[in-house]
Design an enzyme around this catalytic site. Structure first.
Site, mmCIF file in Angstrom:
data_model
loop_
_atom_site.group_PDB
_atom_site.id
_atom_site.type_symbol
_atom_site.label_atom_id
_atom_site.label_comp_id
_atom_site.label_asym_id
_atom_site.label_seq_id
_atom_site.Cartn_x
_atom_site.Cartn_y
_atom_site.Cartn_z
ATOM 1 N N GLU A 1 0.828 -1.210 0.000
ATOM 2 C CA GLU A 1 0.000 0.000 0.000
ATOM 3 C C GLU A 1 0.864 1.263 0.000
ATOM 4 O OE1 GLU A 1 -4.288 -0.866 1.924
ATOM 5 O OE2 GLU A 1 -3.142 0.632 3.022
ATOM 6 N N HIS B 1 7.374 -26.523 -2.180
ATOM 7 C CA HIS B 1 6.662 -27.596 -2.877
ATOM 8 C C HIS B 1 5.460 -27.068 -3.656
ATOM 9 C CE1 HIS B 1 8.885 -30.899 -0.798
ATOM 10 N NE2 HIS B 1 9.168 -29.866 -0.030
ATOM 11 N N LYS C 1 -14.346 0.574 -3.395
ATOM 12 C CA LYS C 1 -15.383 0.997 -2.447
ATOM 13 C C LYS C 1 -16.455 1.809 -3.174
ATOM 14 C CE LYS C 1 -12.333 1.496 1.527
ATOM 15 N NZ LYS C 1 -11.778 2.432 2.483
#
Ligand code: PA5
Length: 434
Positions: free
Chosen positions: A285, A306, A420
């Protein structure tokens, strides 16, 4: 002191390049501490560490004691910077299964309001059945949708169980001192509350009540943690390349300039996963803007060797790694002997699991370096409450310096608003017309 080993990056960057960075790193560090850069209204985190408990910390410790006494379960509501820090520290210090065997006196800790999953909600309500519980609502803005929905629902559950007054005694709010719906609710309902200083952004807030209250409830010594952060504040103020914060910030920027656009932050501890999540938000961020930024990824070894191992070894060469190491614990596990030796493991008889882990680490570094991958190692020493405080501050400082070297404002996150806005339009939130 945390040691940064950059001996495995020299194939990808040169010593003259590194030395030429000195002025850039110096300037970035100065810009940060002098408050002359972009986002300088959000530098409060630089001065959060303290050696002695403040009045606020004492109140946090008292609240934590009460929560521990009265609750089988403590639910921490928050998202992003309002939950990753405490979850990271709890899992790193107590392991991913830290809730097993806990109850009143040392409550289980669950996190809510960090998503919108009905399955997660159903599971949480099942876990809370017949349990005494308390909640902390953490939101700087006090208006974030995910924690707000969880708050409304958990508050009703508390009210049904304990009545309005009883519920209000079990709700703790951590938010801005003046603004937002949560501040208003806390004042109106008389909830015990703690502040997130206005000049501390979410992802830099772990050393406020955001981190300290849940950590104290988990039984972590928050003054040890603060002292570790203070150790870091003092030690990493050094203005030279002997400062490991400088080494980390400089090397990752040089690698980025050489086309390494992805960093894998990894450890050999399963408890590290959420700490990696906290780091991922901190750097992601802070740096991912203006079309720039190193994409932060976190991994747990050897498990992810793995799964991601193939990609790391032979995939696109745009990756570098930062391996976080800790001293081995004192309690050893020794591999035993089996007379049949059907599994062929007798060659390891008498060896400790740490020894095997160390060889896996050495072998992995060598393989990845051979595969053309630069590897930074961060040796943190003994893993304890104090060390985690040091690590938080170390990485926050490295992030601020690194972002200024990159040329972005580390303290805003304008891009987070896009989803948002769309979601609010779709939901018909007042003020968000389609
Ligand atoms: O770092 C940040 O600022 C964000 O991740 C916020 O912490 C997150 O969006 C939650 O915001 P708030 O604490 O206002 O609910």
């Amino acid at each position: 002191m945390i040691k940064v080993d950059i001996s495995h990056v020299w194939g990808q960057i040169s010593l003259p390049d590194m030395l030429a960075m000195e002025k850039e790193v110096f300037d970035a560090h100065e810009t940060l501490t002098e408050g002359t850069g972009a986002g300088s209204d959000f530098l409060g985190w630089l001065n959060l560490p303290v050696r002695e408990a403040t009045e606020e910390i004492t109140r946090i410790q008292r609240a934590a004691e009460r929560i521990r006494r009265e609750s089988d379960v403590f639910v921490v509501i928050g998202i992003g910077g309002s939950y990753l820090g405490p979850r990271a520290a709890i899992e790193l210090l107590q392991g991913p299964n830290h809730n097993i065997g806990k109850g009143k006196g040392n409550p289980q800790i669950f996190f809510a309001g960090n998503g919108l999953s009905t399955r997660h909600w159903n599971e949480l309500t099942r876990l809370l059945e017949d349990k005494d519980f308390s909640i902390a609502i953490i939101s700087k803005s006090g208006t974030t949708t995910e924690p707000a929905i969880a708050t409304r629902a958990l508050r009703w559950m508390l009210e049904r169980k304990y009545g309005t007054d009883g519920a209000n005694r079990r709700i703790y709010a951590i938010t801005d001192p003046c603004k937002g719906a949560l501040r208003q609710m806390a004042t109106e309902e008389g909830w015990e509350n703690f502040i997130i200083p206005p000049n501390v952004g979410g992802r830099f807030s772990v050393l406020t009540a955001v981190g300290l209250l849940p950590l104290a409830v988990a039984g972590i010594d928050i003054m040890e943690l603060m002292n570790g952060a203070m150790d870091a504040k003092e030690a990493y103020d050094l203005r030279s390349f002997e400062n490991p914060v400088w080494q980390y910030a400089a090397v990752r920027n040089l690698l980025y300039r050489n086309g390494k656009a992805m960093e894998i932050f990894e450890s050999y501890e399963p408890g590290f996963k959420m700490f990696g999540g906290w780091w991922q938000q901190l750097f992601g961020e802070s740096e991912g803007k203006d079309g720039k930024g190193i994409f932060p990824v976190t991994a747990e070894f050897t498990a992810d060797l793995h799964s991601l191992g193939q990609m790391i070894q032979e995939g696109q060469r745009n990756i570098f790694e930062t391996m976080v190491r800790f001293d081995a614990p004192e309690n050893k596990f020794v591999i035993g002997s089996d007379w049949k030796n059907l599994d062929g493991l007798n060659y390891l008889e008498g060896k400790t699991l740490d020894f095997v882990d160390e060889q896996a680490f050495q072998g992995t570094v060598a393989a990845h370096v051979d595969g053309g991958l630069p590897v930074i190692t961060m040796d943190c020493g003994e893993l304890n409450d104090r060390k985690v405080g040091e690590m938080f501050y170390f990485l926050e400082l490295a992030c601020g310096i690194s972002a200024y070297i990159l040329g972005v404002n580390p303290f805003n996150q304008p891009g987070v608003e896009y989803y948002k806005r769309n979601m609010f339009q779709l939901l018909g939130k007042p003020g968000y017309n389609k």
